[in-house]
Design an enzyme around this catalytic site. Structure first.
Site, PDB file in Angstrom:
ATOM      1  N   LEU A   1       5.467   0.354   3.308  1.00  0.00           N
ATOM      2  CA  LEU A   1       4.574  -0.166   2.265  1.00  0.00           C
ATOM      3  C   LEU A   1       3.695  -1.308   2.789  1.00  0.00           C
ATOM      4  O   LEU A   1       3.010  -1.973   2.003  1.00  0.00           O
ATOM      5  CB  LEU A   1       5.407  -0.664   1.062  1.00  0.00           C
ATOM      6  CG  LEU A   1       6.258   0.410   0.373  1.00  0.00           C
ATOM      7  CD1 LEU A   1       7.178  -0.218  -0.675  1.00  0.00           C
ATOM      8  CD2 LEU A   1       5.373   1.465  -0.282  1.00  0.00           C
TER       9      LEU A   1
ATOM     10  N   LYS B   1       0.841  -1.210   0.000  1.00  0.00           N
ATOM     11  CA  LYS B   1       0.000   0.000   0.000  1.00  0.00           C
ATOM     12  C   LYS B   1       0.868   1.249   0.000  1.00  0.00           C
ATOM     13  O   LYS B   1       2.030   1.230   0.408  1.00  0.00           O
ATOM     14  CB  LYS B   1      -0.932   0.027   1.210  1.00  0.00           C
ATOM     15  CG  LYS B   1      -0.256   0.045   2.589  1.00  0.00           C
ATOM     16  CD  LYS B   1       0.087   1.423   3.122  1.00  0.00           C
ATOM     17  CE  LYS B   1       0.770   1.345   4.479  1.00  0.00           C
ATOM     18  NZ  LYS B   1       1.636   2.411   4.847  1.00  0.00           N
TER      19      LYS B   1
ATOM     20  N   ASP C   1      -2.275  -2.242  10.148  1.00  0.00           N
ATOM     21  CA  ASP C   1      -2.468  -2.178   8.691  1.00  0.00           C
ATOM     22  C   ASP C   1      -3.046  -3.463   8.097  1.00  0.00           C
ATOM     23  O   ASP C   1      -3.334  -3.510   6.902  1.00  0.00           O
ATOM     24  CB  ASP C   1      -1.124  -1.905   7.986  1.00  0.00           C
ATOM     25  CG  ASP C   1      -0.686  -0.450   8.123  1.00  0.00           C
ATOM     26  OD1 ASP C   1      -1.534   0.406   8.419  1.00  0.00           O
ATOM     27  OD2 ASP C   1       0.519  -0.196   7.919  1.00  0.00           O
TER      28      ASP C   1
ATOM     29  N   ALA D   1       9.685  -0.504   4.929  1.00  0.00           N
ATOM     30  CA  ALA D   1       9.669   0.491   3.866  1.00  0.00           C
ATOM     31  C   ALA D   1       8.510   1.469   3.956  1.00  0.00           C
ATOM     32  O   ALA D   1       8.456   2.432   3.220  1.00  0.00           O
ATOM     33  CB  ALA D   1       9.614  -0.226   2.513  1.00  0.00           C
TER      34      ALA D   1
ATOM     35  N   VAL E   1      11.257  -4.398   2.581  1.00  0.00           N
ATOM     36  CA  VAL E   1      11.019  -4.578   4.025  1.00  0.00           C
ATOM     37  C   VAL E   1      11.290  -3.269   4.779  1.00  0.00           C
ATOM     38  O   VAL E   1      12.164  -2.492   4.381  1.00  0.00           O
ATOM     39  CB  VAL E   1      11.967  -5.711   4.530  1.00  0.00           C
ATOM     40  CG1 VAL E   1      11.877  -5.888   6.025  1.00  0.00           C
ATOM     41  CG2 VAL E   1      11.648  -7.012   3.811  1.00  0.00           C
TER      42      VAL E   1
ATOM     43  N   GLY F   1       4.470  -4.253   3.923  1.00  0.00           N
ATOM     44  CA  GLY F   1       4.848  -5.587   3.425  1.00  0.00           C
ATOM     45  C   GLY F   1       4.555  -6.696   4.428  1.00  0.00           C
ATOM     46  O   GLY F   1       3.980  -7.729   4.074  1.00  0.00           O
TER      47      GLY F   1
HETATM   48  O1  C5P Z   1      -0.139  -1.799  14.844  1.00  0.00           O
HETATM   49  P1  C5P Z   1       1.305  -2.037  14.604  1.00  0.00           P
HETATM   50  O2  C5P Z   1       1.834  -3.222  15.358  1.00  0.00           O
HETATM   51  O3  C5P Z   1       1.661  -2.107  13.146  1.00  0.00           O
HETATM   52  O4  C5P Z   1       2.060  -0.772  15.148  1.00  0.00           O
HETATM   53  C1  C5P Z   1       3.458  -0.755  15.353  1.00  0.00           C
HETATM   54  C2  C5P Z   1       3.803   0.388  16.270  1.00  0.00           C
HETATM   55  O5  C5P Z   1       3.613   1.640  15.600  1.00  0.00           O
HETATM   56  C3  C5P Z   1       2.986   0.490  17.523  1.00  0.00           C
HETATM   57  O6  C5P Z   1       3.513  -0.317  18.556  1.00  0.00           O
HETATM   58  C4  C5P Z   1       3.097   1.972  17.847  1.00  0.00           C
HETATM   59  O7  C5P Z   1       4.338   2.261  18.443  1.00  0.00           O
HETATM   60  C5  C5P Z   1       3.095   2.625  16.479  1.00  0.00           C
HETATM   61  N1  C5P Z   1       1.744   3.026  16.032  1.00  0.00           N
HETATM   62  C6  C5P Z   1       1.118   4.104  16.641  1.00  0.00           C
HETATM   63  N2  C5P Z   1      -0.131   4.469  16.231  1.00  0.00           N
HETATM   64  C7  C5P Z   1      -0.765   3.809  15.236  1.00  0.00           C
HETATM   65  C8  C5P Z   1      -0.151   2.707  14.604  1.00  0.00           C
HETATM   66  C9  C5P Z   1       1.105   2.342  15.036  1.00  0.00           C
HETATM   67  O8  C5P Z   1       1.679   4.740  17.552  1.00  0.00           O
HETATM   68  N3  C5P Z   1      -1.981   4.212  14.842  1.00  0.00           N
END
Ligand code: C5P
Length: 305
Positions: free
Chosen positions: A109, A13, A146, A107, A105, A111
């Site tokens: 995107l 994406k 995501d 990136a 990776v 992945g």
């Molecule tokens: O949801 P995900 O595991 O992909 O998120 C990785 C990290 O990115 C979270 O632990 C957080 O630190 C940050 N994040 C955030 N707010 C979001 C999405 C991600 O602070 N809406």
């Protein structure tokens, strides 16, 4: 017993807009984003493990990948997807996931999230679990913010921490030139750099949706703002050079995707994208990943109601 293996694609994406609306009590940031799938995908094959080959010490989940540096344990989002799927469905058969990665990776995107989405779909089919899409989306949200978008795809509005996803009218056809530098960005780091009081301009998402519906590229480009971009650009000034080069070569608009570091130029006219792609490939291609891809709408370009 059904198929021995099922292969599903997980698509990359780009973020057309990313607004951060404050820190939540759960530590995540409240966001509002317009996201778009591009024709760049990983393939995840979920495979039954032959019981004779498996033996008593067979791990319940085995991950293989064409890239040696990709983790094959619980740090891998496809592994996490398999673990959660087994836990929630009660399926105890061991599974092997073979991941063929083409999406760069770390990136910006999605992945890893694309691989998790593909793993959920592949396992659902392989083991005949028949979980409805809504259930897969709920599992996806537990794996990463995501993943729900990666399950739905196309052009979407994502809110909450990114996991509440709704399809919107599809973006007019276009081509993107993506440039992924030779360093990665950690998503938590990018969010930690965000400072509310430094924000000078926010994307107006209703205005972008209106412009998309009217196929008005100037209106779309005017709202292409990513609030995670300024601190990442400050830390890595090369990204500004890449953006300027893409604009010089005729991009309709340029932006960093997600938490970066991939920057992309979107080209409403295909002819100018090939010229820009050749230029970017020549100047950045020896060190950086440079790709030219069309947008992708799963199921065709039916406008959402
Ligand atoms: O949801 P995900 O595991 O992909 O998120 C990785 C990290 O990115 C979270 O632990 C957080 O630190 C940050 N994040 C955030 N707010 C979001 C999405 C991600 O602070 N809406």
């Amino acid at each position: 017993m059904g198929e021995k293996a099922i292969c599903q694609r997980g698509y990359a994406k780009i973020n057309l807009a990313l607004d951060v609306r404050g820190l939540r009590e759960d530590g995540y940031h409240e966001v509002a984003m317009i996201m778009q799938t591009v024709k760049l995908w990983d393939e995840v094959t979920a495979e039954r493990v032959d019981p004779a080959e498996a033996g008593p010490d067979c791990p319940p989940i085995t991950v293989e990948c064409n890239l040696p540096y990709v983790p094959r344990d619980e740090r891998n989002l496809a592994w996490k997807a398999a673990a959660l799927f087994r836990e929630r469905t009660g399926i105890t058969e061991p599974v092997r996931l073979r991941i063929y990665k083409k999406i760069p990776v770390s990136a910006g995107l999605a992945g890893g999230s694309a691989d998790a989405a593909a793993a959920l779909k592949a396992m659902n089919l392989l083991f005949g679990a028949h979980l409805p899409m809504q259930k897969l989306i709920e599992l996806g949200a537990e794996i990463g913010s995501d993943v729900p978008f990666c399950l739905i795809g196309g052009t979407c509005l994502a809110t909450g921490r990114g996991e509440i996803v709704e399809r919107i009218r599809p973006l007019p056809e276009a081509t993107v030139v993506l440039v992924k530098p030779d360093f990665g960005i950690s998503t938590p780091w990018a969010y930690q750099q965000f400072e509310e009081d430094k924000v000078t301009r926010r994307p107006d998402l209703p205005a972008m949706q209106k412009a998309i519906a009217q196929r008005d590229w100037d209106g779309i480009a005017a709202q292409m703002v990513n609030l995670l971009e300024p601190p990442v650009l400050k830390e890595h000034p090369i990204l500004n050079h890449i953006k300027n080069d893409l604009l010089d070569k005729g991009a309709t608009a340029v932006l960093m995707s997600g938490s970066g570091p991939t920057v992309y130029g979107i080209f409403a006219e295909e002819k100018s994208s090939s010229k820009a792609y050749k230029f970017m490939k020549k100047y950045y291609g020896s060190r950086y990943t440079v790709l030219e891809r069309e947008l992708y709408q799963p199921g065709g370009r039916r406008p959402a109601p």
